[in-house]
Design a protein around this motif. Structure first.
Motif, PDB file in Angstrom:
ATOM      1  N   LEU A 246       0.846  -1.193   0.000  1.00 25.57           N
ATOM      2  CA  LEU A 246       0.000   0.000   0.000  1.00 25.57           C
ATOM      3  C   LEU A 246       0.879   1.238   0.000  1.00 25.57           C
ATOM      4  CD1 LEU A 246      -2.799  -0.790   2.645  1.00 25.57           C
ATOM      5  CD2 LEU A 246      -2.963  -0.939   0.163  1.00 25.57           C
ATOM      6  N   VAL A 247       0.319   2.337  -0.468  1.00 26.62           N
ATOM      7  CA  VAL A 247       1.035   3.611  -0.461  1.00 26.62           C
ATOM      8  C   VAL A 247       0.146   4.651   0.205  1.00 26.62           C
ATOM      9  CG1 VAL A 247       2.028   5.447  -1.885  1.00 26.62           C
ATOM     10  CG2 VAL A 247       2.266   3.068  -2.591  1.00 26.62           C
ATOM     11  N   THR A 248       0.719   5.404   1.126  1.00 34.00           N
ATOM     12  CA  THR A 248       0.042   6.555   1.724  1.00 34.00           C
ATOM     13  C   THR A 248       0.851   7.804   1.411  1.00 34.00           C
ATOM     14  OG1 THR A 248       1.246   6.396   3.823  1.00 34.00           O
ATOM     15  CG2 THR A 248      -0.793   5.110   3.624  1.00 34.00           C
ATOM     16  N   VAL A 249       0.220   8.953   1.623  1.00 32.44           N
ATOM     17  CA  VAL A 249       0.935  10.208   1.383  1.00 32.44           C
ATOM     18  C   VAL A 249       2.133  10.323   2.308  1.00 32.44           C
ATOM     19  CG1 VAL A 249       0.739  12.720   1.581  1.00 32.44           C
ATOM     20  CG2 VAL A 249      -1.035  11.419   0.402  1.00 32.44           C
ATOM     21  N   ASP A 250       1.989   9.854   3.558  1.00 33.42           N
ATOM     22  CA  ASP A 250       3.128   9.883   4.488  1.00 33.42           C
ATOM     23  C   ASP A 250       4.296   9.075   3.937  1.00 33.42           C
ATOM     24  OD1 ASP A 250       1.163   9.776   7.578  1.00 33.42           O
ATOM     25  OD2 ASP A 250       1.670  11.409   6.205  1.00 33.42           O
ATOM     26  N   LEU A 251       4.012   7.895   3.387  1.00 30.63           N
ATOM     27  CA  LEU A 251       5.077   7.075   2.826  1.00 30.63           C
ATOM     28  C   LEU A 251       5.686   7.743   1.599  1.00 30.63           C
ATOM     29  CD1 LEU A 251       6.679   4.420   2.744  1.00 30.63           C
ATOM     30  CD2 LEU A 251       4.831   3.434   1.371  1.00 30.63           C
ATOM     31  N   LEU A 252       4.859   8.356   0.780  1.00 34.69           N
ATOM     32  CA  LEU A 252       5.348   9.053  -0.410  1.00 34.69           C
ATOM     33  C   LEU A 252       6.354  10.134  -0.027  1.00 34.69           C
ATOM     34  CD1 LEU A 252       5.134   9.543  -3.469  1.00 34.69           C
ATOM     35  CD2 LEU A 252       3.090  10.893  -3.042  1.00 34.69           C
ATOM     36  N   HIS A 253       6.017  10.940   0.961  1.00 37.55           N
ATOM     37  CA  HIS A 253       6.938  11.987   1.411  1.00 37.55           C
ATOM     38  C   HIS A 253       8.184  11.390   2.054  1.00 37.55           C
ATOM     39  CE1 HIS A 253       4.649  15.594   0.541  1.00 37.55           C
ATOM     40  NE2 HIS A 253       3.575  15.094   1.115  1.00 37.55           N
ATOM     41  N   ALA A 254       8.022  10.313   2.818  1.00 36.39           N
ATOM     42  CA  ALA A 254       9.169   9.711   3.501  1.00 36.39           C
ATOM     43  C   ALA A 254      10.163   9.123   2.508  1.00 36.39           C
ATOM     44  CB  ALA A 254       8.683   8.636   4.473  1.00 36.39           C
ATOM     45  N   VAL A 255       9.670   8.462   1.461  1.00 30.67           N
ATOM     46  CA  VAL A 255      10.570   7.887   0.463  1.00 30.67           C
ATOM     47  C   VAL A 255      11.336   8.990  -0.249  1.00 30.67           C
ATOM     48  CG1 VAL A 255      10.644   6.626  -1.722  1.00 30.67           C
ATOM     49  CG2 VAL A 255       9.232   5.787   0.151  1.00 30.67           C
ATOM     50  N   ARG A 256      10.657  10.078  -0.575  1.00 28.99           N
ATOM     51  CA  ARG A 256      11.359  11.196  -1.216  1.00 28.99           C
ATOM     52  C   ARG A 256      12.412  11.791  -0.298  1.00 28.99           C
ATOM     53  NH1 ARG A 256      13.434  15.340  -1.367  1.00 28.99           N
ATOM     54  NH2 ARG A 256      12.668  15.895   0.677  1.00 28.99           N
ATOM     55  N   ARG A 257      12.049  11.960   0.961  1.00 30.77           N
ATOM     56  CA  ARG A 257      12.955  12.604   1.923  1.00 30.77           C
ATOM     57  C   ARG A 257      14.153  11.727   2.254  1.00 30.77           C
ATOM     58  NH1 ARG A 257       9.614  12.627   5.950  1.00 30.77           N
ATOM     59  NH2 ARG A 257      10.496  10.702   6.827  1.00 30.77           N
TER      60      ARG A 257
END
Length: 798
Positions: A246-257
């Protein structure tokens, strides 16, 4: 834009009228990405020079009319403003409900949309945008009362488009744009304000064609579009997300960061991935993410993306996702990534045998080859992956260019191999013969025929010493059931071209080959007819479905100048069928029609249901056909045997679709199926006999009639509008009028009423006159259908 910069941009309002403001925040699922921006905006607006601020939320993804809550008091025009914060992509923006709200409020207050999307994503907006200029006669003028013009010199102005008014669109990251709007509201003497706007008011229907088309949902197309528009960083970000169930917005930002901290453009990549179409909402999984909105990657996307990751990438991405997502996600998510641990144990390659020396055999380079640069790079990346098995499969429609791409790869990268060997692989016997010839070139001892010879060649390929490796090309490969055991995996590079979709299940690197894009099609046409304009080339390429063999033949025909472009388009079906029966130039001799005729004949013998379905699809016109439409007459009641049997049997229909996809006669993508326009032409002109075609046309008409919405069609119901629009697109009126009115009359009348409802009154009148000319004697003088046809026919003079 930060709160402080937004305050600076709104400063002109300090000297203007005292305004109350409604801040309307779109709370659609796609707006979750802008949670922090919403907080900042609310803070800034609370501190801005307004007399009062009311904050509202509305979900543009929900059905029904959009409106502010009923507690909003009436306001005097000139003393109120409405700011809407949205990304403008939700269903309410797509179907016009959001613009209707802006129009209503714009009659009494200054209205503007604060647009969340940055410029590279502006094309994702579901409303047409155009460059406008506005001027006010007095402070606080409601938007509908502003003087509004298209900007001089714009393409829209040159095309003669008009709009009664337009709602200013203020990019959130454009301080100057927000300041310009504030001056328009506060200081009418400041002159014209130029910016983007959303057309509103009467006559906005003429802008409908400017709304962006729905993007393709095919995995390879989505990834390719993202890479073409945004570059490699967003694609890498998406690939790192693909290891998670699954993907959440929190995970999206964390992977980028954490995993892309210093990549150029990484901040923009978050929005690029979020709006790319790769992610799909999964509300049924929200409970697993502790109430946060859950997303999943579209079917087939994760497999393509994770091919780009190393084992180290997979490990780091899994570790990060495990620290962000709750345990419930992993409990239901299953295995995180097929490629993290290959299912097939890799064979240890000794490379201690004699050196491999052979004079490569490959077809000459195709002088007509154009484009495909991204696909060639992807093939190379798939083959050279250190943790791969060296196998890459090109799959797609007959004639789409699989063999030509393989030939180009073999020539472009030939110097990177000790040798390249081209194998014919239509069946196990032809592949064995090609490998036996390779054995002779490599001086492999042993018998020169039989399985023993092939085994000796495969063993030599596994153990022989090489400096740069070797490449085997298996062209036009048949089913992998008998061929796969002949592949010397893990020893070198193997490139397979096949129309059999079952090959994609045998490799981590299946690549679907699409028809050419429009630029490539133009180049191929101009290879023979260099005088074609862009408009002419686009018209011909569009009719040809961007299929390389047909484009080459059409280019050669146009180059003779005996028939004009208009002649080619007018007689396209007849000309197309004839050209496809012929061979092409020496290096592109693809008799596409003959190949299709053979494939359909074989299908009729081995799978009559699939052949029947293909004939019906041919009579339903071009473009994706929904499974819902095809199953309109399925159910437990009708007998599945005999004519139209496959259409009455949902299981049989699904199996027939699978067979068409396996034979590359159709593309089946989730719940839609699409066949190539050129195949339609060949089916009608050379494959179907008169009786077969008549039966298929009657089946198609029965299907369309059964799919009519039950009861009166509500124009306000989006689902009903979409269904009748699909039926109108697929109805062949001349075929329908050959049937008695009691059979197809309701369908024809519904389509005519649809055209009238959407403003195509001339089309409705023309079709009504055609129906009257054929059916007037069959219908009684007081028949409601006859009266309805006459009413539509008389609305527009003949």
């Amino acid at each position: 834009m930060t709160p402080s910069t937004l305050l600076t941009a709104l400063r002109p309002l300090e000297g203007g009228p005292r305004l109350t403001v409604d801040l309307l925040i779109d709370d659609a699922p796609s707006m979750e990405l802008w949670t922090q921006a919403v907080r900042d905006l609310r803070t800034a607006v609370d501190r801005a020079p307004f007399d009062g601020v009311r904050v509202h939320t509305v979900d543009s993804s929900a059905p029904g009319e959009l409106r502010l809550d009923d507690t909003t008091p009436e306001t005097t025009p000139g003393h109120h403003a409405l700011l809407v914060f949205s990304d403008c992509v939700g269903p309410a923006w797509q179907d016009g409900r959001a613009v209707e709200l802006l129009e209503r409020r714009g009659r009494s207050c200054a209205t503007a949309v604060l647009h969340a999307l940055p410029p590279p994503l502006r094309h994702r907006a579901a409303v047409p945008l155009a460059p406008f200029r506005w001027r006010a006669a007095r402070p606080g003028t409601p938007t509908a009362w502003l003087e509004c013009l298209l900007q001089p010199g714009s393409l829209e102005a040159a095309a003669g488009l008009r709009a009664e008014s337009a709602v200013p669109l203020l990019p959130l990251d454009d301080e100057d744009g927000v300041e310009g709007w504030a001056r328009l509201v506060a200081d009418p003497t400041s002159g014209w304000y130029d910016g983007e706007g959303i057309p509103s008011g009467a006559g906005t229907g003429v802008w409908a064609d400017l709304a962006p088309p729905a993007p393709s949902t095919k995995p390879a197309a989505l990834i390719g579009t993202l890479e073409d528009l945004a570059g490699p960083v967003p694609v890498r970000l998406a690939a790192l997300l693909a290891v998670s169930p699954l993907v959440t917005v929190d995970l999206l930002h964390a992977v980028r960061r954490d995993l892309l901290p210093e990549a150029d453009g990484a901040d923009a990549a978050v929005a690029q991935v979020f709006y790319s179409g790769l992610l799909v909402r999964a509300p049924e999984r929200d409970r697993d993410t502790d109430g946060r909105r859950a997303h999943v990657l579209r079917d087939g996307v994760a497999e393509l993306l994770t091919e780009r990751l190393t084992r180290s990438d997979v490990r780091r991405a899994l570790d990060l996702a495990g620290s962000i997502l709750p345990p419930a996600v992993w409990a239901r998510g299953g295995a995180p990534l097929p490629t993290a641990a290959p299912a097939r144990p890799r064979r240890r390659v000794r490379k201690d045998g004699p050196p491999l020396r052979a004079r490569g055999v490959a077809p000459p380079r195709n002088q007509h080859f154009v484009g495909r640069e991204g696909l060639l790079r992807t093939i190379r990346a798939a083959l050279v992956r250190p943790d791969g098995d060296g196998l890459c499969v090109l799959h797609g429609l007959a004639g789409v260019g699989k063999t030509t791409i393989a030939r180009e790869y073999a020539h472009r990268y030939g110097d990177d191999y000790d040798f390249v060997w081209w194998c014919r692989a239509a069946d196990d016997q032809s592949l064995a013969l090609s490998l036996d010839r390779l054995g002779q070139a490599l001086s492999v001892p042993g018998p020169r025929d039989g399985r023993g010879s092939v085994d000796a060649v495969l063993d030599r390929l596994h153990t022989g010493r090489v400096d740069r490796g070797w490449l085997l090309v298996l062209d036009n490969a048949g089913s992998p059931e008998k061929l796969f055991e002949y592949l010397p995996l893990d020893a070198g590079h193997i490139l397979v071209t096949s129309r059999h979709i079952s090959w994609t299940e045998r490799t981590e690197h299946p690549l679907h080959v699409e028809p050419l894009n429009r630029d490539e099609s133009r180049a191929l046409l101009r290879d023979s007819a260099d005088w074609l304009t862009d408009e002419q080339a686009d018209a011909v390429a569009g009719r040809a479905g961007n299929l390389p063999p047909l484009l080459i033949q059409l280019g050669r025909s146009l180059a003779q100048r005996r028939l004009s472009v208009a002649d080619h388009l007018e007689g396209f079906d007849r000309l197309c069928a004839e050209l496809l029966l012929r061979g092409g130039p020496a290096d592109y001799d693809v008799r596409l029609a003959a190949g299709w005729k053979e494939a359909v004949a074989e299908l009729g013998e081995t799978d009559p249901a699939a052949a029947e379905l293909l004939r019906v699809l041919t009579c339903l016109g071009t473009g994706p056909v929904s499974f819902e439409l095809l199953s309109a007459v399925t159910g437990p009641g009708p007998d599945a045997a005999g004519p139209d049997g496959v259409l009455h049997d949902k299981i049989g229909l699904d199996l027939a679709l699978r067979r068409l996809a396996d034979e590359a006669l159709a593309v089946v993508d989730r719940d839609v199926v699409e066949t190539h326009p050129a195949l339609h032409t060949v089916m009608r002109a050379t494959v179907m006999g008169p009786n077969e075609r008549a039966a298929a046309e009657r089946s198609a008409l029965a299907l369309l009639t059964a799919a009519l919405p039950k009861g009166p069609i509500d124009p306000a119901d989006p689902a009903a509008r979409a269904r009748i629009a699909e039926l109108a697109h697929r109805l062949d009126l001349r075929t329908a009028l050959r049937e008695p009115p009691e059979t197809t009359g309701a369908l024809v009348l519904a389509v005519i009423e649809h055209h009238a409802a959407v403003g195509d009154t001339e089309v409705a009148a023309r079709q009504a006159r055609a129906a009257l000319a054929v059916w007037s004697r069959s219908l009684g003088s007081d028949d409601p259908a006859l009266l309805a046809f006459r009413a539509h026919a008389e609305r527009v003079p003949a």
